[in-house]
Scaffold this active site. Structure first.
Site, PDB file in Angstrom:
ATOM      1  CG  ASP A  67      -0.179  -0.140   2.530  1.00 14.37           C
ATOM      2  OD1 ASP A  67       0.616   0.762   2.846  1.00 14.37           O
ATOM      3  OD2 ASP A  67      -0.370  -1.151   3.242  1.00 14.37           O
ATOM      4  CD  GLU A 112      19.127 -24.448 -15.698  1.00 19.06           C
ATOM      5  OE1 GLU A 112      17.922 -24.700 -15.823  1.00 19.06           O
ATOM      6  OE2 GLU A 112      19.845 -24.968 -14.793  1.00 19.06           O
TER       7      GLU A 112
END
Ligand code: DGJ
Length: 728
Positions: free
Chosen positions: A534, A614
């Site tokens: 928020d 990777e």
């Protein structure tokens, strides 16, 4: 620009593209007249039509005129008990037991700069960036005063509001509802969009028609919650991303809240927002003050995209603060999904060394480094290093990690205590518990009474020592349960209704103290992921872990919903292992990175378990993230598709403010055989500009926007692409 037209007692709050207007009527009532596209400043008072409506009472000053009623007039700050039966923003208990409050205009001031709210987060503005209007209202019968604050940011098309209540009478008054803002929009055919969900599935947009009666979202969990975000949108029925009138309202607060949308008997729409009145009761002795937290509003005449971009700019530049506000945030590796509680110094150093080789800039040691914390049943509250796991404390570990070229950060959960902890043994009364009742556990832990300064200060003193003990540049502030048994030994019975709010003030006070003492530490907010995402937290923590769900496909939904209010720069997002821990789904490393790049970007896996291939991909991804950083974090954000509706692919775009560059990100859904061709349509390019599209060719902006970019065919489920467009 704020304008007061004395002759008509009219306030115009102009931003570059919007006008907000209200007036003082002859009896001192504040009546709202307009909020929408920018207008010249003529009074919209002519829209205040009156009729004798049955069962809508009239103030005494109206005499025999039965056409004026608070029940039918659009109001700026409606109270209760004197004639308006719609959702109020204010409810009181007066000393004589009555519940009436009748607020009338007394005076106002206009000043340059933005007001601040002591102890509460708020948008800020330098001189010249914002103006403040304060309007003082008073109930002449009890002396209760309400000062309405308006902050006007012309360039941001943002208006903020807050209210300061003061008991200016001689008798006590209790506030039982003290919300921050009301928006009476008149008769409009509107949709309401709320952002709802659950733990690991936060902020999924829900759009529904505004219907007669009340629609409400709220949290009474003590935090904003995973279930409903404290941001809502009202928009015209046909509004979309690039057209239609839209209003967004966000509460700058991190505790219980309520947003109400009410369509009245005559079709007028009222939106109210603020602290939830549930178990709220603030006692004001004569002279005492209560401040309702801030609300931020924007209005867009050109769709949801502009509304979101207005919030993004305002949050980035006028809410987030401090050292990290404009600095590039480090690419981090968080140990949670890599090791959970199972680590020691050796393992951390191995993870760190493997991460350092790929270009990771910050190692974050998550939960499990302190007290006797070997699982989530124990240790919270004991903020000293577990020397069995980390012999010698943090300093030797951090020195070695720094020597690898990486910074170091830690996880904390200051508001909590485990019953199995030293802190709880010494201070059982510091936990929120109701005497004589068994307390309710959440994640096997209790909540500390942060309304008490001695409690948060004591926790803070422990954490401060740790932060001073080594070169720590990052803190993840977590919070992992809803509040229950909300009772404080420090408050008398009639003041227990203040506790939820005082708890939030305590959290803010400790955050402020930490920022003051360690201004260069980057604090990332977290509440089991996005339970406290928020505008309140963003004042202290410029980024927030968006969800405990790290699955790339689920994250598309979460990040889509989050983007309606919050900018990419605030959205904590990581690449985790595949198959994913939460869903078991397999996605490529490429797709996971494309999704995490629409956030603060980092990794949450054990790099030692990756193949050499990777790891070199990871290295390349980190380079790409740095290359696109200025677009991802500061660019204008556009949602090109809606992942809740469009199954074929999800696409979004970050565009440089001067439109010279853009990054279009695309993630496909499940593969289909013999599938139709797919095309993504960028938005907001300069039609006449020639753009080089990486690996494809040069095109005019209008060609790209209207003809689109073709997506490759085939390749299996959940393919992804990034198209970098750059002015030639
Ligand atoms: C919840 C957080 O959201 C996770 O990322 C992790 O930090 C755990 N808590 C640790 O307990």
């Amino acid at each position: 620009m704020i304008e007061f037209v004395a002759s008509s007692r009219l306030f115009n709050l102009h931003t570059h593209h919007t006008t907000y207007q209200f007036l003082i009527d002859p009896n001192g009532f504040l009546l709202h007249t307009y909020y929408g596209r920018r207008c010249g400043g003529d009074s919209f008072g002519y829209l205040l039509r009156q009729a004798d409506r049955g069962f809508s009472p009239n103030p005494r000053e109206a005499g025999r005129d039965r056409t004026f009623s608070l029940d039918t007039q659009p109001q700026e700050f409606p109270a209760v008990g004197v004639g308006d039966f719609r959702t109020p923003v204010l409810e009181v208990e007066n000393a004589d037991g009555s519940c009436a409050a009748d607020l009338r205009y007394v005076s106002h001031t206009i000043s340059s700069g933005k007001y601040a709210l002591e102890g509460l987060p708020a948008f800020y503005g330098e001189e010249g960036e914002a103006e403040t209007l304060e309007v003082l209202l008073r109930d002449p019968w009890t002396g209760l005063e309400a000062t309405l604050y308006y902050g006007v940011f012309p360039q941001l098309d943002l208006i903020t509001r807050a209210v300061r209540f003061q008991n200016g009478g001689s008798q006590p008054i209790a506030l039982t509802r003290a919300m921050s803002a009301c928006l009476d929009l008149g008769r409009m055919d509107l949709d309401l969009i709320t952002f709802d969900g659950y733990h690991t599935g936060e902020r999924h947009p829900c759009r529904q028609a505004v219907r007669p009666g009340l629609q409400q979202i709220s949290s009474i969990r003590g935090i904003t919650s995973h279930q409903h975000n404290n941001f809502v949108v009202l928009c015209q029925k046909d509004a979309g991303e690039t057209h239609g009138l839209c209003y967004g309202m966000a509460l700058v607060y991190s505790g219980n809240f309520e947003a109400n949308v009410e369509r009245s008997q005559f079709g007028d729409v009222r939106l109210t927002m603020g602290i939830s009145p549930w178990h709220f009761r603030f006692q004001l002795a004569p002279g005492e003050v209560f401040t309702a937290p801030e609300v931020a509003m924007t209005c867009s005449g050109s769709g949801l995209q502009t509304m979101s971009q207005n919030f993004h700019r305002a949050i980035r530049h006028n809410l987030c603060r401090g050292w990290w506000k404009t600095r590039r945030r480090p690419v981090l590796l968080n140990t949670w999904e890599a090791a959970y509680f199972d680590f020691d110094q050796q393992k951390l150093l191995e993870i760190a060394s493997s991460a350092a080789e790929t270009g990771v800039e910050l190692l974050v040691m998550d939960d499990g480094w302190f007290g006797e914390r070997n699982d989530d049943y124990e240790g919270l509250g004991d903020w000293f290093v577990n020397l069995k796991k980390l012999p010698g404390g943090l300093a030797p570990l951090v020195e070695q990690i720094n020597a690898m070229g990486m910074d170091f950060g830690i996880w904390i959960e200051p508001e909590m205590v485990s019953e199995k902890s030293r802190l709880y043994q010494e201070h059982p009364d510091w936990a929120l518990q109701i005497p004589g009742r068994p307390s309710t556990r959440g994640r096997s832990q209790l909540v500390l009474d942060f309304s008490r300064e001695e409690v948060w200060r004591s926790v803070y003193a422990q954490i401060k020592k740790v932060l001073e003990s080594a070169n720590i540049t990052y803190v993840k502030w977590d919070m992992n349960r809803s509040l229950t048994d909300v009772w404080s030994g420090a408050l008398p019975a009639q003041r227990q209704g203040e506790l939820y709010h005082r708890y939030v003030l305590g959290v803010y006070a400790m955050l402020e103290q930490m920022i003051t003492d360690f201004p260069k530490i980057l604090i990332e907010g977290c509440s089991g992921g996005g339970g406290r995402f928020d505008c309140g937290m963003l004042y202290y923590t410029p980024q927030i872990w968006a969800s405990d769900n790290t699955d790339a496909m689920d994250r598309l939904l979460i990040q889509y919903g989050t983007s309606f209010c919050y900018p990419t720069s605030t959205v904590g997002s990581h690449v985790s292992a595949s198959p994913n821990e939460q869903t078991g789904r397999r996605t490529s490393l490429q797709t996971r990175a494309v999704v995490a790049m629409s956030g603060t970007f980092g990794y949450e896996l054990d790099p030692r378990k990756l193949s050499e291939g990777e790891r070199s991909q990871m290295r390349a991804q980190i380079d790409e993230f740095k290359r696109f950083y200025h677009l991802l974090q500061d660019g204008d954000y556009a949602r090109l598709t809606n992942p809740f509706r469009d199954q074929e692919f999800t696409a979004w775009q970050h565009t440089a403010p001067d439109r010279s560059e853009a990054l279009v990100s695309v993630v496909a859904g499940m593969a289909r055989s013999n599938a139709p061709f797919r095309t993504v349509y960028p938005r907001g390019l300069d039609p006449d500009m020639i753009y080089q599209v990486d690996g494809w060719g040069c095109f005019r902006g209008d060609t790209l926007m209207y003809g689109g970019i073709p997506l490759p065919q085939g390749g299996g489920d959940y393919q992804s692409w990034q198209f970098h467009l750059k002015k030639v």
